[in-house]
Design an enzyme around this catalytic site. Sequence first.
Site, PDB file in Angstrom:
ATOM      1  N   SER A 151     -13.262  12.964 -11.261  1.00 55.28           N
ATOM      2  CA  SER A 151     -14.314  13.658 -11.502  1.00 55.28           C
ATOM      3  C   SER A 151     -14.306  14.969 -12.182  1.00 55.28           C
ATOM      4  CB  SER A 151     -15.111  13.812 -10.006  1.00 55.28           C
ATOM      5  OG  SER A 151     -15.419  12.425  -9.643  1.00 55.28           O
ATOM      6  N   LYS A 162     -11.880   3.542 -19.888  1.00 58.13           N
ATOM      7  CA  LYS A 162     -12.165   2.364 -19.032  1.00 58.13           C
ATOM      8  C   LYS A 162     -12.838   1.406 -19.474  1.00 58.13           C
ATOM      9  CE  LYS A 162     -11.839   5.401 -15.214  1.00 58.13           C
ATOM     10  NZ  LYS A 162     -12.131   5.781 -13.595  1.00 58.13           N
ATOM     11  N   GLY A 180     -14.437   8.725  -9.784  1.00 61.49           N
ATOM     12  CA  GLY A 180     -15.768   8.017 -10.073  1.00 61.49           C
ATOM     13  C   GLY A 180     -16.671   8.369  -8.892  1.00 61.49           C
ATOM     14  N   GLY A 211     -15.455   9.329 -16.502  1.00 64.75           N
ATOM     15  CA  GLY A 211     -17.081   9.439 -16.876  1.00 64.75           C
ATOM     16  C   GLY A 211     -17.169  10.406 -17.890  1.00 64.75           C
ATOM     17  N   GLU A 240      -7.302   2.012 -10.693  1.00 67.67           N
ATOM     18  CA  GLU A 240      -8.018   0.729 -10.581  1.00 67.67           C
ATOM     19  C   GLU A 240      -7.009  -0.573 -10.857  1.00 67.67           C
ATOM     20  OE1 GLU A 240     -10.591   2.540 -13.349  1.00 67.67           O
ATOM     21  OE2 GLU A 240     -11.513   3.821 -11.865  1.00 67.67           O
ATOM     22  N   GLU A 267      -4.079  11.705  -9.741  1.00 64.74           N
ATOM     23  CA  GLU A 267      -5.419  11.315  -9.688  1.00 64.74           C
ATOM     24  C   GLU A 267      -5.920  10.850  -8.097  1.00 64.74           C
ATOM     25  OE1 GLU A 267      -7.212  10.087 -13.632  1.00 64.74           O
ATOM     26  OE2 GLU A 267      -6.893   8.154 -12.810  1.00 64.74           O
ATOM     27  N   HIS A 297      -2.887   2.878 -13.350  1.00 66.95           N
ATOM     28  CA  HIS A 297      -4.085   3.474 -13.055  1.00 66.95           C
ATOM     29  C   HIS A 297      -4.605   2.821 -11.591  1.00 66.95           C
ATOM     30  CE1 HIS A 297      -8.294   4.699 -12.674  1.00 66.95           C
ATOM     31  NE2 HIS A 297      -7.891   5.706 -13.701  1.00 66.95           N
ATOM     32  N   ASN A 317     -10.208   8.627 -20.715  1.00 65.89           N
ATOM     33  CA  ASN A 317     -10.167   7.283 -20.210  1.00 65.89           C
ATOM     34  C   ASN A 317     -11.382   6.424 -20.111  1.00 65.89           C
ATOM     35  OD1 ASN A 317      -9.108   4.770 -19.102  1.00 65.89           O
ATOM     36  ND2 ASN A 317      -8.709   5.711 -17.280  1.00 65.89           N
TER      37      ASN A 317
HETATM   38  P1  13P Z   1     -13.610   9.918 -13.315  1.00 61.62           P
HETATM   39  O1  13P Z   1     -13.567  11.261 -14.234  1.00 61.62           O
HETATM   40  O2  13P Z   1     -14.761   9.097 -13.959  1.00 61.62           O
HETATM   41  O3  13P Z   1     -13.578  10.059 -11.847  1.00 61.62           O
HETATM   42  O4  13P Z   1     -12.334   9.141 -13.558  1.00 61.62           O
HETATM   43  C1  13P Z   1     -11.145   9.518 -13.581  1.00 61.62           C
HETATM   44  C2  13P Z   1     -10.315   8.549 -14.002  1.00 61.62           C
HETATM   45  O5  13P Z   1      -9.876   7.410 -13.329  1.00 61.62           O
HETATM   46  C3  13P Z   1      -9.349   8.904 -15.229  1.00 61.62           C
HETATM   47  O6  13P Z   1      -8.270   8.025 -15.255  1.00 61.62           O
END
Ligand code: 13P
Length: 256
Positions: free
Chosen positions: A216, A15, A176, A238, A100, A170, A98, A13
């Site tokens: 993560s 983002k 993150g 990430g 976010e 998640e 998601h 992802n």
């Molecule tokens: P990270 O791997 O950066 O923690 O993000 C996870 C995520 O939100 C995947 O959708």
Amino acid sequence: MKKDIRRAIIAGNWKMNKTRPEAKELIEAMKPLVKDAGCEVVICVPYTNLETAVELTKGTNIRVGAENCHFAKSGAYTGEISADMLTEIGVEYVVLGHSERRQYFGETDETVNKRTKAALEAGLKPIVCVGELLWERECGITEEVIARQIKLDFFGVTADELKNCVIAYEPVWAIGTGKTATADQAEEVCGFIRGVLSKLYGKDVADTITIQYGGSMNAGNASELLSKENVDGGLIGGASLKANDFAIIVDAATKG
Ligand code: 13P
């Protein structure tokens, strides 16, 4: 992972990252590194990179996903993109719900449910994200929160449709933050999700649904997370922005 009965899927992802030249560079670097993957490899990229990603991955084992879609077929929804617009350009997957989106853009279980149904109707494979806040975990209501999200997000989705869905667990506190859920915590909730699906759709269906862990996940911890029976893949933030790290996670899923 139980690769004999369900698909293992590693999805990136991205983002809100990568301009088009940067996206091209990353995809070109990734292609040779994941070409022998023993799992499904997906990259979910910003809208502006979708056509580039579809073009550059033609004839490869990399599938392309979007990071959201609207529930209406078309209309006065400034700034939104419909599911049909995505399928028309060759997109196969779409991330929905998601945290976010829920946190910053007012997404609710009701809109996630509508988007999920619209995506399925258009022939997209939704990756529906669920997860608890740190506060909810500390209050001991993780299972309650997750069960509610699953029931609401998939309300009205048939068993046949569910087979085209992926669920991503998640935990919001792990996204993150560099704070990964332990493999046991991930397994506990992924197993719980399968139990909820089993009650709603029956065990035979629940056993075939891919449940990813996200939060993560990285080159260092992927193997352990993916070794768990109910963790069928990862939704990677990430670490999906670095070709080598993403490839190591794909390798872990291939071996797992
Ligand atoms: P990270 O791997 O950066 O923690 O993000 C996870 C995520 O939100 C995947 O959708």
